[in-house]
Design an enzyme around this catalytic site. Structure first.
Site, PDB file in Angstrom:
ATOM      1  N   HIS A 144     -48.026  29.503 106.209  1.00 57.16           N
ATOM      2  CA  HIS A 144     -48.399  30.258 105.015  1.00 57.16           C
ATOM      3  C   HIS A 144     -48.203  31.744 105.287  1.00 57.16           C
ATOM      4  O   HIS A 144     -48.559  32.223 106.364  1.00 57.16           O
ATOM      5  CB  HIS A 144     -49.864  29.996 104.666  1.00 57.16           C
ATOM      6  N   GLU A 163      -2.316  18.617 108.331  1.00 59.69           N
ATOM      7  CA  GLU A 163      -2.840  19.376 107.188  1.00 59.69           C
ATOM      8  C   GLU A 163      -1.680  20.104 106.505  1.00 59.69           C
ATOM      9  O   GLU A 163      -0.923  20.833 107.163  1.00 59.69           O
ATOM     10  CB  GLU A 163      -3.894  20.383 107.648  1.00 59.69           C
ATOM     11  N   ARG A 164      -1.543  19.915 105.196  1.00 63.74           N
ATOM     12  CA  ARG A 164      -0.403  20.502 104.491  1.00 63.74           C
ATOM     13  C   ARG A 164      -0.671  21.918 104.005  1.00 63.74           C
ATOM     14  O   ARG A 164       0.272  22.658 103.674  1.00 63.74           O
ATOM     15  CB  ARG A 164       0.017  19.630 103.315  1.00 63.74           C
ATOM     16  N   GLY A 202     -14.778  17.270  86.570  1.00 69.63           N
ATOM     17  CA  GLY A 202     -14.677  16.317  87.664  1.00 69.63           C
ATOM     18  C   GLY A 202     -13.380  16.458  88.435  1.00 69.63           C
ATOM     19  O   GLY A 202     -12.606  17.407  88.224  1.00 69.63           O
ATOM     20  N   LYS A 233     -19.992  30.216  97.263  1.00 69.13           N
ATOM     21  CA  LYS A 233     -21.332  30.644  97.665  1.00 69.13           C
ATOM     22  C   LYS A 233     -21.366  32.127  97.989  1.00 69.13           C
ATOM     23  O   LYS A 233     -22.382  32.801  97.779  1.00 69.13           O
ATOM     24  CB  LYS A 233     -21.830  29.823  98.858  1.00 69.13           C
TER      25      LYS A 233
END
Length: 467
Positions: free
Chosen positions: A446, A36-37, A273, A53
């Protein structure tokens, strides 16, 4: 000295595709190295799904606090501390990144930090930021999970100050007075909602005729009305023809259905995009075929080169974290010789976390008809749902699409509170090939928002109770 390391599988990229693939491989007894860089967790965890989020939840909480008087709750003026709000989103992301690192240690996965490049059959060279090779890895199987990055608008490159990518929008330390959002897919809509909710003047521009153009027409039309009522100016069917930077921000020339318009804002967020991260990985030298900016793969994520797999956003749409994770598991199980059916792309949930939320799985009504299905369609509004009324979240509805002949549940589409949570039940129903009777015979608690799903199904078959 260059470290030499041999293993069974090398994964390049530690996002939701790569780290999930690495963990599943370790569970299956493979010796795994992950390269992972930047930061473990990838864009999703560090600069996408998770921090956004956190921000959207804050915006929703702010909205609810402003409505407190409706519920008999009186308080003083509610104000936004924008730097603190942004700092919390970073804290959440960093906590989860530490969690991923812990999972790597738990499963005995060797993590190499640096740029991974294919260096011959079964070989990967790991370089530091200066380009010096620090490690040489060898394994019979390789998974490329290098992800994607935001695609700039031609003639309007990202500068991180006035022209923002989605990543740049998470680094702001002051709320802009005005924002032009170009692109009304999930990313554009979420940021438009967030900044508008906090008091920024937002204009949302979309080339296609409606916001969230991949969603069911009824859903996107209703969302567009909701966002307009919230104060967002929405221009659909609008093409950006020119853009310039000004002393005050950004000026955009646009061709709308009503004619030419000049749009100005302090900043512009381009959300049109993504493009695959194909550079600096050594794909060409290894003979890995690329097409339209992505890496094409088969049903089990194999590239055209034996022993090399690709997963996640680098393989093209749908560019979603949960798709990357599913592909990572599918690829690893294929490597391990497991009988895996591959990812069911017909049953991928799509979620947009504005308010009201949007979630869907399966075919829209229009797509079902275009595919030749005779359809039964049912709808149930949250205005008729007791829990929604009690919570003051009656905006939206559930829409279901069935094949009228086979009773197959073709699609479910939800606009409203907690839509992104409710959609999981619909995905499970489709996986189990549930009929309408199965759903109606399943007793739902309910009062809950989830009751809207069987009510919509009942309406499709003329059995609605609360309509």
């Amino acid at each position: 000295m260059v470290e030499q390391h041999g293993c069974d599988l090398i994964v390049i990229g530690g996002g939701p595709g790569g780290y999930v693939a690495a963990i599943r491989a370790a569970q299956l007894g493979l010796r795994v190295a992950l390269v992972e860089r930047e930061a473990l967790g990838g864009v999703c965890l560090n600069w996408g799904c998770i921090p956004t989020k956190a921000l959207l939840h804050a915006a929703d909480l702010y909205r609810r606090m402003q409505r407190g008087a409706e519920f008999g709750l009186l308080c003083g003026e509610v104000r936004v501390d924008f730097p603190r709000l942004m700092a919390r989103s970073r804290q959440v992301a960093e906590r989860l990144a530490r969690g991923v690192a812990s999972l790597m240690r738990k499963h005995g996965i060797r993590v190499f930090h640096g740029q991974g490049r294919l260096a011959g059959p079964g070989a990967v060279a790991v370089s530091d930021a200066g380009g010096a090779v620090q490690a040489e890895l060898r394994a019979p199987h390789l998974i490329l999970a290098t992800g994607a990055r935001p695609r700039p608008l031609p003639g309007l490159p990202f500068d991180g100050e006035r022209v923002l990518s989605s990543t740049d929008a998470l680094r702001l330390q002051a709320l802009p007075p005005s924002l032009l959002v170009i692109g009304a897919g999930a990313v554009g809509v979420e940021f438009a909602y967030f900044y508008n909710a906090l008091g920024c003047r937002v204009t949302l521009v979309e080339l296609l005729p409606r916001v969230l153009p991949q969603e069911d027409h009824d859903i996107s039309a209703a969302l567009q009305r909701a966002l307009s009522r919230q104060g967002i100016e929405i221009l659909t069917g609008t093409r950006v023809t020119a853009a310039t930077l000004t002393a005050a921000g950004v000026r955009v020339e646009a061709q709308t259905p009503e004619g030419a318009r000049t749009l100005e804002a302090a900043q512009a967020l381009v959300a049109i995009g993504v493009q695959g991260n194909l550079e600096e990985v050594g794909l060409e030298a290894a003979g890995v075929r690329c097409q339209d900016g992505f890496i094409p793969v088969d049903a089990h994520c194999r590239t055209n080169v034996a022993g090399i797999y690709a997963i996640g956003d680098v393989t093209g749409p749908p560019c979603l974290a949960h798709v990357a994770s599913a592909e990572g598991i599918a690829a690893v199980e294929a490597i391990a010789g497991r009988d895996h059916p591959g990812v069911n792309y017909r049953n991928i949930p799509a979620c947009t976390y504005c308010q009201p939320q949007v979630a869907s799985v399966g075919l829209s009504e229009a797509a079902a008809r275009q595919a030749g299905h005779a359809v039964r369609v049912g709808r149930f509004p949250f205005t008729a749902n007791g829990k929604a009324l009690a919570a003051g979240e009656e905006e939206g509805f559930v829409k279901v699409v069935f094949d009228a002949d086979s009773d197959e549940l073709l699609g479910v589409h939800i606009l409203g509170a907690e839509a992104t949570e409710l959609i999981a039940a619909a995905g499970l129903a489709r996986t189990l090939e549930t009929t309408h009777a199965d759903i109606l015979h399943t007793v739902h608690a309910h009062p809950t928002l989830s009751e809207a799903l069987p009510e919509a199904v009942a309406q499709a078959y003329g059995e609605a109770i609360h309509l």
